[in-house]
Design an enzyme around this catalytic site. Structure first.
Site, PDB file in Angstrom:
ATOM      1  N   LYS A 119       0.849  -1.209   0.000  1.00  0.00           N
ATOM      2  CA  LYS A 119       0.000   0.000   0.000  1.00  0.00           C
ATOM      3  C   LYS A 119       0.881   1.255   0.000  1.00  0.00           C
ATOM      4  O   LYS A 119       0.644   2.195  -0.742  1.00  0.00           O
ATOM      5  CB  LYS A 119      -0.906   0.026   1.248  1.00  0.00           C
ATOM      6  CG  LYS A 119      -2.060  -0.951   1.205  1.00  0.00           C
ATOM      7  CD  LYS A 119      -3.295  -0.306   0.611  1.00  0.00           C
ATOM      8  CE  LYS A 119      -4.540  -1.150   0.617  1.00  0.00           C
ATOM      9  NZ  LYS A 119      -4.500  -2.575   0.588  1.00  0.00           N
ATOM     10  N   LYS A 198      -2.006 -11.899 -10.482  1.00  0.00           N
ATOM     11  CA  LYS A 198      -2.852 -12.519  -9.452  1.00  0.00           C
ATOM     12  C   LYS A 198      -4.257 -11.913  -9.496  1.00  0.00           C
ATOM     13  O   LYS A 198      -4.392 -10.694  -9.583  1.00  0.00           O
ATOM     14  CB  LYS A 198      -2.236 -12.255  -8.068  1.00  0.00           C
ATOM     15  CG  LYS A 198      -2.973 -12.937  -6.943  1.00  0.00           C
ATOM     16  CD  LYS A 198      -2.548 -12.395  -5.597  1.00  0.00           C
ATOM     17  CE  LYS A 198      -3.618 -11.518  -5.048  1.00  0.00           C
ATOM     18  NZ  LYS A 198      -3.467 -11.102  -3.666  1.00  0.00           N
ATOM     19  N   LYS A 201      -9.351  -8.096  -6.303  1.00  0.00           N
ATOM     20  CA  LYS A 201     -10.316  -6.996  -6.419  1.00  0.00           C
ATOM     21  C   LYS A 201      -9.616  -5.705  -6.794  1.00  0.00           C
ATOM     22  O   LYS A 201     -10.067  -4.959  -7.643  1.00  0.00           O
ATOM     23  CB  LYS A 201     -11.007  -6.791  -5.063  1.00  0.00           C
ATOM     24  CG  LYS A 201     -12.359  -7.426  -4.968  1.00  0.00           C
ATOM     25  CD  LYS A 201     -12.857  -7.404  -3.526  1.00  0.00           C
ATOM     26  CE  LYS A 201     -12.264  -8.534  -2.716  1.00  0.00           C
ATOM     27  NZ  LYS A 201     -12.754  -8.761  -1.384  1.00  0.00           N
TER      28      LYS A 201
HETATM   29  P1  TYM Z   1      -8.823 -11.901   1.655  1.00  0.00           P
HETATM   30  O1  TYM Z   1     -10.198 -11.554   2.066  1.00  0.00           O
HETATM   31  O2  TYM Z   1      -7.999 -10.861   0.968  1.00  0.00           O
HETATM   32  O3  TYM Z   1      -8.849 -13.167   0.733  1.00  0.00           O
HETATM   33  C1  TYM Z   1      -9.522 -14.331   1.135  1.00  0.00           C
HETATM   34  C2  TYM Z   1      -8.729 -15.567   0.727  1.00  0.00           C
HETATM   35  O4  TYM Z   1      -8.649 -15.633  -0.705  1.00  0.00           O
HETATM   36  C3  TYM Z   1      -7.312 -15.900  -1.084  1.00  0.00           C
HETATM   37  N1  TYM Z   1      -7.054 -15.334  -2.416  1.00  0.00           N
HETATM   38  C4  TYM Z   1      -6.527 -16.026  -3.429  1.00  0.00           C
HETATM   39  N2  TYM Z   1      -6.124 -17.306  -3.532  1.00  0.00           N
HETATM   40  C5  TYM Z   1      -5.638 -17.705  -4.720  1.00  0.00           C
HETATM   41  N3  TYM Z   1      -5.533 -16.894  -5.808  1.00  0.00           N
HETATM   42  C6  TYM Z   1      -5.944 -15.611  -5.745  1.00  0.00           C
HETATM   43  N4  TYM Z   1      -5.867 -14.839  -6.816  1.00  0.00           N
HETATM   44  C7  TYM Z   1      -6.464 -15.122  -4.519  1.00  0.00           C
HETATM   45  N5  TYM Z   1      -6.935 -13.926  -4.116  1.00  0.00           N
HETATM   46  C8  TYM Z   1      -7.298 -14.070  -2.820  1.00  0.00           C
HETATM   47  C9  TYM Z   1      -6.478 -15.199  -0.020  1.00  0.00           C
HETATM   48  O5  TYM Z   1      -5.162 -15.690  -0.001  1.00  0.00           O
HETATM   49  C10 TYM Z   1      -7.273 -15.531   1.223  1.00  0.00           C
HETATM   50  O6  TYM Z   1      -6.917 -16.798   1.709  1.00  0.00           O
HETATM   51  N6  TYM Z   1      -6.092 -11.681   5.833  1.00  0.00           N
HETATM   52  C11 TYM Z   1      -7.076 -12.449   5.120  1.00  0.00           C
HETATM   53  C12 TYM Z   1      -8.359 -12.670   5.911  1.00  0.00           C
HETATM   54  C13 TYM Z   1      -8.153 -13.229   7.275  1.00  0.00           C
HETATM   55  C14 TYM Z   1      -7.741 -14.562   7.593  1.00  0.00           C
HETATM   56  C15 TYM Z   1      -7.729 -14.627   9.004  1.00  0.00           C
HETATM   57  C16 TYM Z   1      -7.402 -15.669   6.816  1.00  0.00           C
HETATM   58  C17 TYM Z   1      -8.359 -12.580   8.440  1.00  0.00           C
HETATM   59  N7  TYM Z   1      -8.094 -13.424   9.481  1.00  0.00           N
HETATM   60  C18 TYM Z   1      -7.355 -15.801   9.677  1.00  0.00           C
HETATM   61  C19 TYM Z   1      -7.029 -16.847   7.507  1.00  0.00           C
HETATM   62  C20 TYM Z   1      -7.009 -16.903   8.897  1.00  0.00           C
HETATM   63  C21 TYM Z   1      -7.449 -11.718   3.845  1.00  0.00           C
HETATM   64  O7  TYM Z   1      -7.339 -10.535   3.745  1.00  0.00           O
HETATM   65  O8  TYM Z   1      -8.021 -12.490   2.897  1.00  0.00           O
END
Ligand code: TYM
Length: 324
Positions: A119, A198, A201
């Site tokens: 960021k 990748k 959003k």
């Molecule tokens: P977030 O909401 O950004 O994304 C959710 C999950 O989707 C996966 N992801 C992908 N996997 C493969 N290819 C892609 N292009 C892709 N884009 C997104 C992310 O790796 C994620 O697993 N910090 C986390 C949310 C969170 C969390 C947690 C996860 C909060 N607490 C505890 C696990 C355990 C996040 O921002 O995910």
């Protein structure tokens, strides 16, 4: 209330910050659903609504996204009987423990987190919530004695940060938490988007998981193709992943691309059909889920989550010296 300690504990979370895309589903949600179907596992699925506050600024929008993401979870195949489904904000232990971790790690350590560094590199104003984000994620996980965390590759570092927070706590206050491991499924750790980067959003290169057929078609047609080769690489790479999900063979896919050499439109049409095979049944299920079902599931999930982490938090408070 740590029941059946011999079982492996699984947890993941997704932010309700917008519509889920197929990268979220394939990288995190589907692996969690697959693991939840094994009776040897005890599974938790969280709506990371406090994490979403780092980017969402409209209360009604956050409420709406939260509602939609739970609907998405259920439509994607989460079975409420196998999975404790809850909102992070409904268990205050998450915020409480994250503060304890914040007091153990250093500013330079948090400054190395990709989520923050990226960021800043883009010239954006990172808020303090984004800066301390990995410590809330650490709390999310270790409160429930989690063994495995299915995530996409972009979360690998956050699991390293979680283990570091655990080590810091143990050095200061003695052993208490499990050290969780990430589960990054081969081939879907980084699902590519329509531009080959990748899928994300923020890159505006997503294929929506619960889009209409027309929306999926529009996204697929926008996949960037390179006219220098016979095979549209970006289309092929996404197709390879979808084929695997459908249990179809790579040989079959190679044959399809060979047969349609240079015919990009036909290949994109075939990809739309194959994505539809994965998402159409979920879309149907989604339409049948009622608001009341969602409300009830979240209520019982919240109760269970709070009860599960209560003992752990009592010990934390004792160890750090705030209980008498
Ligand atoms: P977030 O909401 O950004 O994304 C959710 C999950 O989707 C996966 N992801 C992908 N996997 C493969 N290819 C892609 N292009 C892709 N884009 C997104 C992310 O790796 C994620 O697993 N910090 C986390 C949310 C969170 C969390 C947690 C996860 C909060 N607490 C505890 C696990 C355990 C996040 O921002 O995910």
């Amino acid at each position: 209330m740590l029941s059946s300690l011999s079982k492996k504990r699984i947890l993941t979370g997704l932010q309700p910050s917008g519509a889920l895309h197929i990268g979220n589903y394939l990288g995190a949600l589907k692996p969690l659903i697959d693991l939840s179907n094994d009776p040897e596992n005890e599974t938790f699925l969280m709506v990371a609504d406090y994490h979403a506050l780092t980017s969402v600024r409209d209360g009604n929008q956050l409420r709406e996204h939260t509602h939609q993401i739970v609907r998405d979870y259920l439509a994607a195949g989460v079975n409420k009987d196998n999975v404790t489904l809850f909102r992070q904000s409904e268990n205050p232990h998450h915020m409480e423990l994250s503060w304890v971790f914040n007091c153990l790690v250093t500013v330079p350590f948090l400054m190395q987190a990709h989520s923050y560094k990226d960021k800043v590199a883009k010239g954006m104003d990172a808020n303090a919530g984004l800066f301390t984000y990995p410590m809330l994620m650490a709390a999310d996980i270790v409160l429930y004695d989690i063994d495995f965390v299915p995530v996409g590759e972009d979360q690998r570092q956050h699991l390293e940060y979680t283990r570091e927070a655990v080590t810091k706590f143990h050095n200061a206050y003695g052993e208490l938490f499990k050290e969780p491991k990430e589960v990054i499924v081969k081939g879907v750790g980084v699902v590519p988007g329509t531009d080959g980067q990748k899928m994300s959003k923020s890159y505006k290169n997503t294929i929506p998981l619960f889009g209409t057929r027309e929306e999926i078609q529009k996204a697929v047609m926008s996949i960037v193709t390179d006219s220098s080769g016979d095979k549209p690489e970006h289309v092929f790479n996404i197709h390879t992943i979808i084929y695997r999900v459908l249990g179809k063979s790579q040989v079959e896919l190679d044959a399809l691309y060979h047969e349609h050499t240079g015919k990009y439109k036909a290949l994109k049409d075939a990809l739309v059909e194959d994505i539809e095979k994965v998402v159409a049944p979920m879309r149907e299920r989604r339409a049948a889920i009622t608001d009341d079902q969602i409300r009830r599931i979240l209520m019982s999930g919240a109760e269970k989550a709070r009860a599960e982490s209560a003992l752990k938090m009592t010990v934390v408070r004792e160890r750090i010296g705030i209980s008498f």
